[in-house]
Scaffold this motif. Sequence first.
Motif, PDB file in Angstrom:
ATOM      1  N   CYS A  35      -9.798 -39.194  -1.615  1.00 19.79           N
ATOM      2  CA  CYS A  35     -10.850 -39.022  -0.600  1.00 19.79           C
ATOM      3  C   CYS A  35     -12.223 -38.689  -1.194  1.00 19.79           C
ATOM      4  O   CYS A  35     -13.243 -38.784  -0.504  1.00 19.79           O
ATOM      5  CB  CYS A  35     -10.456 -37.943   0.420  1.00 19.79           C
ATOM      6  SG  CYS A  35     -10.344 -36.287  -0.291  1.00 19.79           S
ATOM      7  N   GLY A  36     -12.227 -38.288  -2.451  1.00 19.21           N
ATOM      8  CA  GLY A  36     -13.515 -37.992  -3.098  1.00 19.21           C
ATOM      9  C   GLY A  36     -14.065 -36.613  -2.780  1.00 19.21           C
ATOM     10  O   GLY A  36     -15.172 -36.291  -3.198  1.00 19.21           O
ATOM     11  N   ASN A  37     -13.290 -35.806  -2.024  1.00 20.35           N
ATOM     12  CA  ASN A  37     -13.770 -34.453  -1.708  1.00 20.35           C
ATOM     13  C   ASN A  37     -13.551 -33.505  -2.889  1.00 20.35           C
ATOM     14  O   ASN A  37     -12.556 -33.630  -3.608  1.00 20.35           O
ATOM     15  CB  ASN A  37     -13.013 -33.875  -0.493  1.00 20.35           C
ATOM     16  CG  ASN A  37     -13.474 -34.524   0.788  1.00 20.35           C
ATOM     17  OD1 ASN A  37     -14.591 -35.029   0.886  1.00 20.35           O
ATOM     18  ND2 ASN A  37     -12.598 -34.526   1.783  1.00 20.35           N
ATOM     19  N   TYR A  38     -14.488 -32.578  -3.035  1.00 22.12           N
ATOM     20  CA  TYR A  38     -14.286 -31.501  -4.021  1.00 22.12           C
ATOM     21  C   TYR A  38     -13.445 -30.441  -3.343  1.00 22.12           C
ATOM     22  O   TYR A  38     -13.806 -29.972  -2.264  1.00 22.12           O
ATOM     23  CB  TYR A  38     -15.643 -30.938  -4.452  1.00 22.12           C
ATOM     24  CG  TYR A  38     -16.443 -31.935  -5.257  1.00 22.12           C
ATOM     25  CD1 TYR A  38     -16.145 -32.156  -6.595  1.00 22.12           C
ATOM     26  CD2 TYR A  38     -17.476 -32.663  -4.668  1.00 22.12           C
ATOM     27  CE1 TYR A  38     -16.860 -33.080  -7.339  1.00 22.12           C
ATOM     28  CE2 TYR A  38     -18.197 -33.595  -5.397  1.00 22.12           C
ATOM     29  CZ  TYR A  38     -17.887 -33.801  -6.736  1.00 22.12           C
ATOM     30  OH  TYR A  38     -18.603 -34.727  -7.451  1.00 22.12           O
ATOM     31  N   TRP A  39     -12.307 -30.063  -3.952  1.00 26.06           N
ATOM     32  CA  TRP A  39     -11.388 -29.244  -3.153  1.00 26.06           C
ATOM     33  C   TRP A  39     -10.908 -27.940  -3.787  1.00 26.06           C
ATOM     34  O   TRP A  39     -10.451 -27.054  -3.064  1.00 26.06           O
ATOM     35  CB  TRP A  39     -10.183 -30.081  -2.723  1.00 26.06           C
ATOM     36  CG  TRP A  39      -9.329 -30.601  -3.845  1.00 26.06           C
ATOM     37  CD1 TRP A  39      -9.597 -31.663  -4.643  1.00 26.06           C
ATOM     38  CD2 TRP A  39      -8.071 -30.077  -4.274  1.00 26.06           C
ATOM     39  NE1 TRP A  39      -8.589 -31.837  -5.549  1.00 26.06           N
ATOM     40  CE2 TRP A  39      -7.627 -30.872  -5.335  1.00 26.06           C
ATOM     41  CE3 TRP A  39      -7.264 -29.016  -3.862  1.00 26.06           C
ATOM     42  CZ2 TRP A  39      -6.427 -30.644  -5.997  1.00 26.06           C
ATOM     43  CZ3 TRP A  39      -6.069 -28.787  -4.514  1.00 26.06           C
ATOM     44  CH2 TRP A  39      -5.657 -29.600  -5.566  1.00 26.06           C
ATOM     45  N   ALA A  40     -11.003 -27.752  -5.087  1.00 25.53           N
ATOM     46  CA  ALA A  40     -10.578 -26.482  -5.702  1.00 25.53           C
ATOM     47  C   ALA A  40     -11.187 -26.377  -7.093  1.00 25.53           C
ATOM     48  O   ALA A  40     -11.432 -27.398  -7.746  1.00 25.53           O
ATOM     49  CB  ALA A  40      -9.059 -26.404  -5.799  1.00 25.53           C
ATOM     50  N   PRO A  41     -11.409 -25.149  -7.571  1.00 21.08           N
ATOM     51  CA  PRO A  41     -11.978 -25.001  -8.914  1.00 21.08           C
ATOM     52  C   PRO A  41     -11.045 -25.568  -9.986  1.00 21.08           C
ATOM     53  O   PRO A  41      -9.834 -25.312  -9.957  1.00 21.08           O
ATOM     54  CB  PRO A  41     -12.108 -23.478  -9.084  1.00 21.08           C
ATOM     55  CG  PRO A  41     -12.098 -22.931  -7.712  1.00 21.08           C
ATOM     56  CD  PRO A  41     -11.239 -23.850  -6.903  1.00 21.08           C
ATOM     57  N   GLU A  42     -11.596 -26.317 -10.907  1.00 21.20           N
ATOM     58  CA  GLU A  42     -10.782 -26.902 -11.994  1.00 21.20           C
ATOM     59  C   GLU A  42     -10.085 -25.807 -12.788  1.00 21.20           C
ATOM     60  O   GLU A  42      -8.943 -25.949 -13.197  1.00 21.20           O
ATOM     61  CB  GLU A  42     -11.670 -27.747 -12.914  1.00 21.20           C
ATOM     62  CG  GLU A  42     -12.135 -29.026 -12.255  1.00 21.20           C
ATOM     63  CD  GLU A  42     -12.995 -29.885 -13.177  1.00 21.20           C
ATOM     64  OE1 GLU A  42     -13.393 -29.386 -14.249  1.00 21.20           O
ATOM     65  OE2 GLU A  42     -13.279 -31.038 -12.794  1.00 21.20           O
TER      66      GLU A  42
END
Length: 238
Positions: free
Chosen positions: A207-214
């Motif tokens: 989806c291309g969403n940023y979702w959690a810290p790497e």
Amino acid sequence: MIINIDGRELEAEKGQTILQVATENGIDIPTLCHHEALEPYGACRICIVEIFRGGRSKIVASCLYPAEEGLEVKTSSPRVLTNRKMILELLLARCPNNEVIKDLALQMGIEQPSFRPEYLEDNDCIVCGLCVRACEQVVGVSAISLVNRGITKEPASPFLESSKDCIGCGSCYYICPTGAIKMEDKEDTRVIYNWEVEFKLKKCKVCGNYWAPERQLDYIRENWNLPEDFFDICPNCK
Ligand code: SF4
């Protein structure tokens, strides 16, 4: 065992606290520093109740006090209300602009802090330690701790510098009862202002969403021995 809370005979199990028995039975006892996932701590003292035994009574923190056979408990006796009001007066003096504290104080009939303006602070933190305990007991990282003593006591990162151990999970932010921890997700970056940390967020390949810290995902992957690409796709797209 059976204990009596506010005139109701209630079943309790060994090891349960008064607060747990009350909550299970729909009896509301206010608290700010308690969370079911964490060890009880008894910091805020708002959950005080009056217990009666052998013709005597005393005030105890219900989050710490164990249920005992035959114990009689009053959650809002005049003595409880007087003490709880005093505790809220003190919290309101520390956090006169905090909506959570203002609401609780209002429920106790306190509209304004009773201290003179020069004695009021402008804090959001009530030093309940929930953030520190969550980081240690749930996340297992211990990136922050309570520092200083007395009125200067506060949660902080080591040496008040950018926390090196923080993984950016946000548990401290989500658990804070008064909104004292400031966190923001801006595009591809998470910032937690209190600990002076910034984290790059992982982008979902679908989806291309940023979702959690790497950093948080790496921490989980390493501890659970998960494959390298395990977090390439966010939970919504899996
Ligand atoms: S964001 Fe950092 S300080 Fe807060 S709970 Fe997670 S690891 Fe601990």
